[in-house]
Design a protein around this motif. Structure first.
Motif, PDB file in Angstrom:
ATOM      1  N   GLU A   1       4.110   9.384   3.575  1.00 58.19           N
ATOM      2  CA  GLU A   1       3.173  10.140   2.746  1.00 58.19           C
ATOM      3  C   GLU A   1       3.887  10.611   1.467  1.00 58.19           C
ATOM      4  OE1 GLU A   1       0.347  13.961   3.540  1.00 58.19           O
ATOM      5  OE2 GLU A   1       1.363  13.048   5.255  1.00 58.19           O
TER       6      GLU A   1
ATOM      7  N   LYS B   1       6.455   2.652   9.210  1.00 61.07           N
ATOM      8  CA  LYS B   1       5.305   3.495   8.859  1.00 61.07           C
ATOM      9  C   LYS B   1       5.238   3.704   7.354  1.00 61.07           C
ATOM     10  CE  LYS B   1       6.624   6.999  11.271  1.00 61.07           C
ATOM     11  NZ  LYS B   1       6.919   8.127  12.147  1.00 61.07           N
ATOM     12  N   LYS B   2       4.038   3.862   6.865  1.00 62.77           N
ATOM     13  CA  LYS B   2       3.893   4.233   5.459  1.00 62.77           C
ATOM     14  C   LYS B   2       4.246   5.707   5.323  1.00 62.77           C
ATOM     15  CE  LYS B   2      -0.205   4.558   3.467  1.00 62.77           C
ATOM     16  NZ  LYS B   2      -1.506   3.981   3.097  1.00 62.77           N
TER      17      LYS B   2
ATOM     18  N   ARG C   1       0.338   2.971  -4.760  1.00 60.86           N
ATOM     19  CA  ARG C   1      -0.774   2.638  -3.862  1.00 60.86           C
ATOM     20  C   ARG C   1      -1.313   1.233  -4.121  1.00 60.86           C
ATOM     21  NH1 ARG C   1      -5.260   6.921  -5.781  1.00 60.86           N
ATOM     22  NH2 ARG C   1      -6.176   6.092  -3.887  1.00 60.86           N
ATOM     23  N   THR C   2      -2.107   0.747  -3.203  1.00 55.83           N
ATOM     24  CA  THR C   2      -2.596  -0.624  -3.322  1.00 55.83           C
ATOM     25  C   THR C   2      -3.758  -0.729  -4.307  1.00 55.83           C
ATOM     26  OG1 THR C   2      -3.614  -2.482  -2.152  1.00 55.83           O
ATOM     27  CG2 THR C   2      -4.090  -0.292  -1.292  1.00 55.83           C
TER      28      THR C   2
ATOM     29  N   GLY D   1      -1.627   6.089  -0.960  1.00 53.84           N
ATOM     30  CA  GLY D   1      -0.344   5.420  -0.772  1.00 53.84           C
ATOM     31  C   GLY D   1       0.746   6.441  -0.499  1.00 53.84           C
ATOM     32  N   THR D   2       1.846   6.334  -1.235  1.00 51.83           N
ATOM     33  CA  THR D   2       2.977   7.247  -1.060  1.00 51.83           C
ATOM     34  C   THR D   2       3.219   8.015  -2.350  1.00 51.83           C
ATOM     35  OG1 THR D   2       4.003   5.668   0.460  1.00 51.83           O
ATOM     36  CG2 THR D   2       5.440   7.358  -0.484  1.00 51.83           C
TER      37      THR D   2
ATOM     38  N   ASP E   1       0.799  -1.228   0.000  1.00 50.11           N
ATOM     39  CA  ASP E   1       0.000   0.000   0.000  1.00 50.11           C
ATOM     40  C   ASP E   1       0.828   1.274   0.000  1.00 50.11           C
ATOM     41  OD1 ASP E   1       0.842  -0.286   2.549  1.00 50.11           O
ATOM     42  OD2 ASP E   1      -1.126  -0.249   3.493  1.00 50.11           O
ATOM     43  N   GLY E   2       2.118   1.150  -0.212  1.00 48.45           N
ATOM     44  CA  GLY E   2       2.927   2.351  -0.308  1.00 48.45           C
ATOM     45  C   GLY E   2       4.380   2.042  -0.002  1.00 48.45           C
TER      46      GLY E   2
ATOM     47  N   TYR F   1       7.360   2.204   2.685  1.00 46.07           N
ATOM     48  CA  TYR F   1       7.491   2.229   4.145  1.00 46.07           C
ATOM     49  C   TYR F   1       8.858   2.730   4.587  1.00 46.07           C
ATOM     50  CZ  TYR F   1       3.035   0.103   5.168  1.00 46.07           C
ATOM     51  OH  TYR F   1       1.687  -0.102   5.319  1.00 46.07           O
TER      52      TYR F   1
END
Ligand code: ASP
Ligand code: MG
Length: 410
Positions: free
Chosen positions: A193, A190-191, A229-230, A237-238, A176-177, A179
């Motif tokens: 930003e 942490k993911k 992103r997922t 996501g990032t 999902d991004g 980390y």
């Protein structure tokens, strides 16, 4: 009206069910008025199966024919995707690399994109069609099909986004991004930003395998914002983007590690001009990429040279080095495969002192011995014994205030 390029990886289009989910998501965007260009990878496992088939015939298949073979994986997914969209009542059209006009050099299996003709895609979107483009493939100047290298669909997507001047390039994947470190090693990861292109390159080359490195290089060159992103949820996501001022406030953005290198030391070689060239010449001719190199100060005209190479190349390199060692009368050659490289990465290092020191302190408090050190403007790497990798990652992650639910002491 915005133009969005999206890319879905193999796991996101791994079955008809999943292709349907991708289609639904793309339709939502289209309904909001966005023009959509969607790049797809081959269905999960497809590229590997095609390679395995060729290897059933011969271990050494012709590279041109391999590209003809491997490009079929993406052909299947874009066609199925267009059929799916049409079955849901939407106008869609699939395009292969050569139909778009994605022109590359002639290096089969690792071709580089030279130029993209955007006419055909623009024509299709002006006719209100969703365009599905086969990732990872192109055409050389002699009309041979080429492929861009494993994971190359990311590059196709970013290159298309650059050529079409898209508003954003969204890369949908099974994570999902990006980390702060590998969540499998450090549950408090942490993911992020945001991450800058440069940081992403440092993280990716050290094993945070979210985005293909070449895609990030391309994005940096043409300033294409990437949203990783997922494909299985809706959350943000990032963003991988150009450096912004306040990114520098954070000292360290991430901790990366790499267990895929081995260390070789040449003991007591003569310290005179030409020795490094003699040593590294045959290694580079063999196509082996050396990472860190350290040469000690010499004593009685003799010095030690230590360097790292990818683990799979370890034995080959040892052979080459042993030959040179004999020629130059070195005392001996030592090899060590049980090492790992742990790195801290962050653009904030450019403007803050003491970051490396804090890393050394943190490792020493755990009694972890540092075997080699290298630094760049935005990275400090330490080679340590492999068995301490996880511990080192966790303590560094905490020390630099990256642990989840912690404000940090940076
Ligand atoms: N299908 C190709 C591969 O598996 C390209 C990609 O997935 O990006 O490497
Ligand atoms: Mg892939």
């Amino acid at each position: 009206m915005s133009l969005i390029v999206q890319k879905y990886g193999g796991t996101s289009v791994g079955s008809i069910e999943k292709i349907r989910n991708v289609a639904k998501r793309v339709i939502e965007y289209a309904q909001q008025g966005h023009r959509m260009v969607v790049v797809l990878s081959a269905m999960a496992g497809q590229t590997d199966s095609l390679i395995a088939l060729a290897h059933e015939v011969t271990q050494d298949p012709d590279l041109r024919e391999m590209d003809v073979l491997l490009s079929t994986g993406e052909q299947v997914s874009v066609a199925l995707f267009a059929i799916t969209l049409q079955s849901m009542g939407y106008e869609a059209r699939s395009l292969l690399g050569f139909q778009v006009g994605i022109y590359t050099d002639h290096l089969y299996g690792k071709a580089r994109i030279h130029e993209i003709d955007t006419h055909r895609i623009i024509e299709e979107i002006q006719n209100d069609r969703i365009v599905a483009v086969a990732g990872f493939q192109g055409l050389d100047e002699q009309n041979n099909i080429t492929t861009l290298g494993r994971g190359g669909s990311d590059t196709t997507a970013v290159a298309l986004a650059a050529a079409l001047k898209a508003d954003v390039c969204e890369i949908f994947t099974d994570v999902d991004g990006v980390y702060t470190t590998d969540p499998n090693v450090c549950p408090k990861a942490k993911k992020m930003e945001f991450i800058s292109y440069e940081e992403m390159l440092e993280m990716a080359s050290m094993g945070a395998k979210v985005l293909e490195i070449r895609a990030v290089e391309f994005a940096m060159k043409f300033d294409v914002p990437i949203h990783v992103r997922t494909s299985f949820g809706k959350e943000q996501g990032t963003m991988v983007i150009g450096e912004k001022k306040d990114m520098e406030k954070v000292l360290v953005s991430g901790v990366a590690y790499n267990k895929n290198e081995a260390r070789i030391t040449l003991r007591r070689v003569p310290d005179r001009p030409g020795i490094a060239a003699l040593l590294f010449g045959p290694i580079s001719e063999a196509g082996i990429v050396v990472d860190m190199i350290i040469q000690n100060t010499s004593e009685d005209g003799l010095t030690d040279m230590t360097f790292t190479v990818p683990k799979p190349e370890f034995h080959r390199t040892m052979k080459l080095v042993s030959k040179v060692a004999k020629e130059v009368n070195a005392e001996k050659v030592l090899g060590d495969e049980d090492i790992a490289k742990v790195s801290i990465v962050g653009v904030g290092m450019r403007t803050h002192a003491g970051v490396a020191q804090k890393m050394f302190d943190t490792l020493s408090r755990e009694n972890i011995n540092i075997l080699m050190i290298s630094t760049s403007e935005i990275k400090v790497s330490c080679v340590i014994e492999e068995k301490y990798t996880e511990l080192a990652v966790r303590v560094l992650h905490k020390a630099f205030g990256l642990d989840q639910d912690e404000s940090g002491d940076q």
